[in-house]
Design a protein around this motif. Structure first.
Motif, mmCIF file in Angstrom:
data_model
loop_
_atom_site.group_PDB
_atom_site.id
_atom_site.type_symbol
_atom_site.label_atom_id
_atom_site.label_comp_id
_atom_site.label_asym_id
_atom_site.label_seq_id
_atom_site.Cartn_x
_atom_site.Cartn_y
_atom_site.Cartn_z
ATOM 1 N N LEU A 219 0.831 -1.209 0.000
ATOM 2 C CA LEU A 219 0.000 0.000 0.000
ATOM 3 C C LEU A 219 0.867 1.261 0.000
ATOM 4 O O LEU A 219 0.595 2.218 -0.732
ATOM 5 C CB LEU A 219 -0.917 -0.018 1.225
ATOM 6 C CG LEU A 219 -1.956 1.101 1.322
ATOM 7 C CD1 LEU A 219 -2.898 1.073 0.123
ATOM 8 C CD2 LEU A 219 -2.759 0.974 2.622
ATOM 9 N N ASP A 220 1.930 1.261 0.804
ATOM 10 C CA ASP A 220 2.840 2.420 0.859
ATOM 11 C C ASP A 220 3.478 2.686 -0.507
ATOM 12 O O ASP A 220 3.560 3.828 -0.962
ATOM 13 C CB ASP A 220 3.938 2.183 1.898
ATOM 14 C CG ASP A 220 3.431 2.275 3.330
ATOM 15 O OD1 ASP A 220 2.347 2.840 3.541
ATOM 16 O OD2 ASP A 220 4.116 1.763 4.232
ATOM 17 N N ILE A 221 3.947 1.615 -1.162
ATOM 18 C CA ILE A 221 4.586 1.772 -2.474
ATOM 19 C C ILE A 221 3.594 2.347 -3.474
ATOM 20 O O ILE A 221 3.916 3.252 -4.253
ATOM 21 C CB ILE A 221 5.135 0.427 -2.989
ATOM 22 C CG1 ILE A 221 6.199 -0.124 -2.050
ATOM 23 C CG2 ILE A 221 5.723 0.588 -4.394
ATOM 24 C CD1 ILE A 221 6.597 -1.565 -2.364
ATOM 25 N N GLU A 226 1.653 6.606 -6.899
ATOM 26 C CA GLU A 226 0.468 7.400 -7.237
ATOM 27 C C GLU A 226 0.792 8.892 -7.196
ATOM 28 O O GLU A 226 0.335 9.667 -8.042
ATOM 29 C CB GLU A 226 -0.661 7.075 -6.262
ATOM 30 C CG GLU A 226 -1.988 7.740 -6.615
ATOM 31 C CD GLU A 226 -3.113 7.298 -5.688
ATOM 32 O OE1 GLU A 226 -4.278 7.610 -6.012
ATOM 33 O OE2 GLU A 226 -2.838 6.663 -4.648
ATOM 34 N N TYR A 227 1.596 9.295 -6.228
ATOM 35 C CA TYR A 227 1.991 10.701 -6.164
ATOM 36 C C TYR A 227 2.830 11.087 -7.388
ATOM 37 O O TYR A 227 2.637 12.145 -7.983
ATOM 38 C CB TYR A 227 2.778 10.982 -4.882
ATOM 39 C CG TYR A 227 3.361 12.371 -4.836
ATOM 40 C CD1 TYR A 227 2.554 13.489 -4.659
ATOM 41 C CD2 TYR A 227 4.729 12.568 -4.996
ATOM 42 C CE1 TYR A 227 3.087 14.768 -4.636
ATOM 43 C CE2 TYR A 227 5.273 13.847 -4.985
ATOM 44 C CZ TYR A 227 4.447 14.945 -4.798
ATOM 45 O OH TYR A 227 4.979 16.213 -4.793
ATOM 46 N N ASN A 245 15.072 -0.743 -4.353
ATOM 47 C CA ASN A 245 14.832 0.698 -4.300
ATOM 48 C C ASN A 245 13.620 1.065 -3.441
ATOM 49 O O ASN A 245 13.101 2.176 -3.526
ATOM 50 C CB ASN A 245 14.643 1.262 -5.715
ATOM 51 C CG ASN A 245 15.957 1.333 -6.471
ATOM 52 O OD1 ASN A 245 17.022 1.293 -5.866
ATOM 53 N ND2 ASN A 245 15.883 1.423 -7.781
ATOM 54 N N ILE A 246 13.168 0.108 -2.630
ATOM 55 C CA ILE A 246 12.121 0.376 -1.647
ATOM 56 C C ILE A 246 12.770 0.298 -0.266
ATOM 57 O O ILE A 246 13.264 -0.752 0.134
ATOM 58 C CB ILE A 246 10.968 -0.652 -1.740
ATOM 59 C CG1 ILE A 246 10.415 -0.705 -3.168
ATOM 60 C CG2 ILE A 246 9.889 -0.315 -0.725
ATOM 61 C CD1 ILE A 246 9.859 0.590 -3.691
ATOM 62 N N LEU A 247 12.794 1.422 0.446
ATOM 63 C CA LEU A 247 13.448 1.487 1.754
ATOM 64 C C LEU A 247 12.403 1.609 2.860
ATOM 65 O O LEU A 247 11.304 2.146 2.641
ATOM 66 C CB LEU A 247 14.411 2.678 1.803
ATOM 67 C CG LEU A 247 15.494 2.706 0.717
ATOM 68 C CD1 LEU A 247 16.410 3.913 0.914
ATOM 69 C CD2 LEU A 247 16.307 1.425 0.698
ATOM 70 N N LEU A 248 12.769 1.111 4.054
ATOM 71 C CA LEU A 248 11.821 1.111 5.179
ATOM 72 C C LEU A 248 12.405 1.842 6.383
ATOM 73 O O LEU A 248 13.567 1.630 6.739
ATOM 74 C CB LEU A 248 11.468 -0.329 5.549
ATOM 75 C CG LEU A 248 10.722 -1.059 4.423
ATOM 76 C CD1 LEU A 248 11.620 -2.110 3.798
ATOM 77 C CD2 LEU A 248 9.448 -1.684 4.913
ATOM 78 N N ASP A 249 11.575 2.690 6.982
ATOM 79 C CA ASP A 249 12.043 3.464 8.137
ATOM 80 C C ASP A 249 11.852 2.676 9.427
ATOM 81 O O ASP A 249 11.491 1.490 9.406
ATOM 82 C CB ASP A 249 11.326 4.821 8.198
ATOM 83 C CG ASP A 249 9.828 4.704 8.431
ATOM 84 O OD1 ASP A 249 9.350 3.605 8.819
ATOM 85 O OD2 ASP A 249 9.115 5.702 8.232
#
Length: 423
Positions: A219-221, A226-227, A245-249
């Motif tokens: 959902l976050d991706i 979408e932005y 290339n998907i990073l997590l905080d």
């Protein structure tokens, strides 16, 4: 007679002199007019060939210009133009980068001190090594350094700074600074303490990902893409979406990173060649060299199946997906073993259905990112609705049990009082 002859000669001489003077004045006027007309023509050509890209985000900034194809004839060879543009970029790049809104510039010495002389390495990417750093303000960041042997270069560096300088979203990694000093090019990002999605899925990390986290990551991706596609002006195509290339905080919220290959959705008349990462590239892009938003959708479809299966695209993920698509419950056979017994299989199948739609061979049959985002959100909403229903049912049962217990106590008290009366 002699006097008259002299007067005639003088008149002729004056006439010739005036004629020559007038001719000179006319010649100079023509030269002046031609020179200024040429200057105006050159100015018009430059204004046609270079159109500034629009900017948006918090504050505004002037982005780098995109060269547009046109029918105006430009004198000089193609190589001459390229050399001229390269010369102008070298002389003006610092001023242009400095104009990017809200992004501070650091010196080499600042970064060297923050990274403890580049000893706190976090990892290595296609751009170059990444270091953990603590800035003078106490802020912990990640510093990405362009390696001398990197396949990427100044163009990608420029793109990254210009794109992230104007785009701001909670699901995009935040660029907090950059450095162009002592021949080095460095990018300074917010520190993402849980690393990349690829490392969590394949890197042998102690920490695994449960189904709730994977669904939230999807959902976050989708919100981040979408932005880019529907919120940015002009829209931005990422062109290198992949799990690395998907990073997590620290809260396990996913953010899209690495915009070095990104492109604004405007025609610039140039064919930049095949860009992206094997296993994530849209097959139609390979055939036509035409990268569109639907190419990003294809890459996201691959990531969805990575979340479901924990199978890397280089490990024949596409073949597994094709086999799973042959039956409604085919995805059950390729589900990540870590999720066995710990997930709602209907939610897995629904997410897989979204992934299949994203991987349609014909781009027009793929959904928009807005549709994808809504579909993933519905899975989560149904989950929450069920949890609320179960919670209400549990509360009702608890109240009923409590009432029964109260009634039993009352009956017991009544029975004991009757016994006392009988005695």
């Amino acid at each position: 007679m002699a006097h008259k002859a002299n007067l005639v000669i003088i008149g002729i001489s004056v006439g010739l002199a005036l004629g020559i003077l007038i001719a000179l004045l006319v010649f100079c006027a023509i030269r002046w007019y031609k020179k200024h007309a040429h200057l105006r023509r050159c100015t018009n050509e430059r204004s046609v060939t270079t159109v500034p890209i629009r900017s948006n985000g918090f504050g505004t900034s002037t982005d780098f210009s995109a060269s547009l194809s046109n029918t105006v004839a430009v004198k000089g060879s193609e190589s001459g133009r390229k050399n001229s543009q390269f010369f102008l970029w070298n002389n003006q790049k610092k001023d242009r980068l400095a104009s990017v809104s809200g992004i501070p510039k650091y010196s080499y010495k600042d970064i060297q001190k923050a990274t403890q002389n580049f000893t706190t390495i976090l990892g290595q990417g296609s751009f170059g090594p990444v270091y953990k750093a603590t800035m003078a303000t106490g802020e912990v960041v990640a510093v990405k350094v362009l390696a001398s042997d990197s396949k990427q270069g100044e163009r990608e560096f420029q793109t990254e700074v210009s794109v992230l300088g104007r785009l701001h979203h909670r699901n995009l990694v935040n660029l907090v600074g950059y450095c162009v000093d002592k021949g080095q090019h460095m990018l300074v990002y917010e520190f993402m303490s849980n690393g990349s999605l690829a490392n969590l899925l394949y890197g042998g990390e102690d920490r695994g990902l449960n189904w709730d986290e994977r669904l939230q990551i999807a959902l976050d991706i989708s919100h981040g893409i979408e932005y880019l596609h529907e919120g940015a002006v002009p829209p931005v195509i990422h062109r290198d979406l992949k799990s690395a290339n998907i990073l997590l905080d620290g809260s396990m919220r996913a953010k899209v990173a690495d915009f070095g290959l990104s492109k604004e959705e405007v025609f610039d008349g140039r064919n930049s060649g095949l860009k992206g990462t094997y296993g994530y590239i849209d097959p139609m892009y390979i055939t036509t060299s035409n990268f569109t938003m639907k190419s990003d959708i294809y890459s996201f479809g691959v990531i969805i199946f990575e979340l479901i299966t924990a199978i890397h695209p280089h490990q024949n993920l596409t073949e597994y997906i094709n086999l799973a698509s042959m039956s409604p419950d085919g995805v059950d056979e390729i589900l990540d073993k870590q999720l066995a017994g710990g997930c709602n299989i209907e939610e897995v199948r629904n997410l897989a259905s979204i992934g299949h739609r994203c991987l349609q061979k014909t781009p027009r049959r793929r959904p928009s990112i807005g549709e994808v985002s809504q579909a993933v959100l519905k899975i989560k909403q149904r989950r929450l609705a069920k949890e609320d229903t179960m919670s209400f049912a549990s509360k009702d049962l608890s109240r009923a049990v409590s009432r029964i217990e109260d009634q039993q106590v009352e009956l017991s008290m009544m029975a004991s009082s009757k016994d006392r009366v009988t005695e």
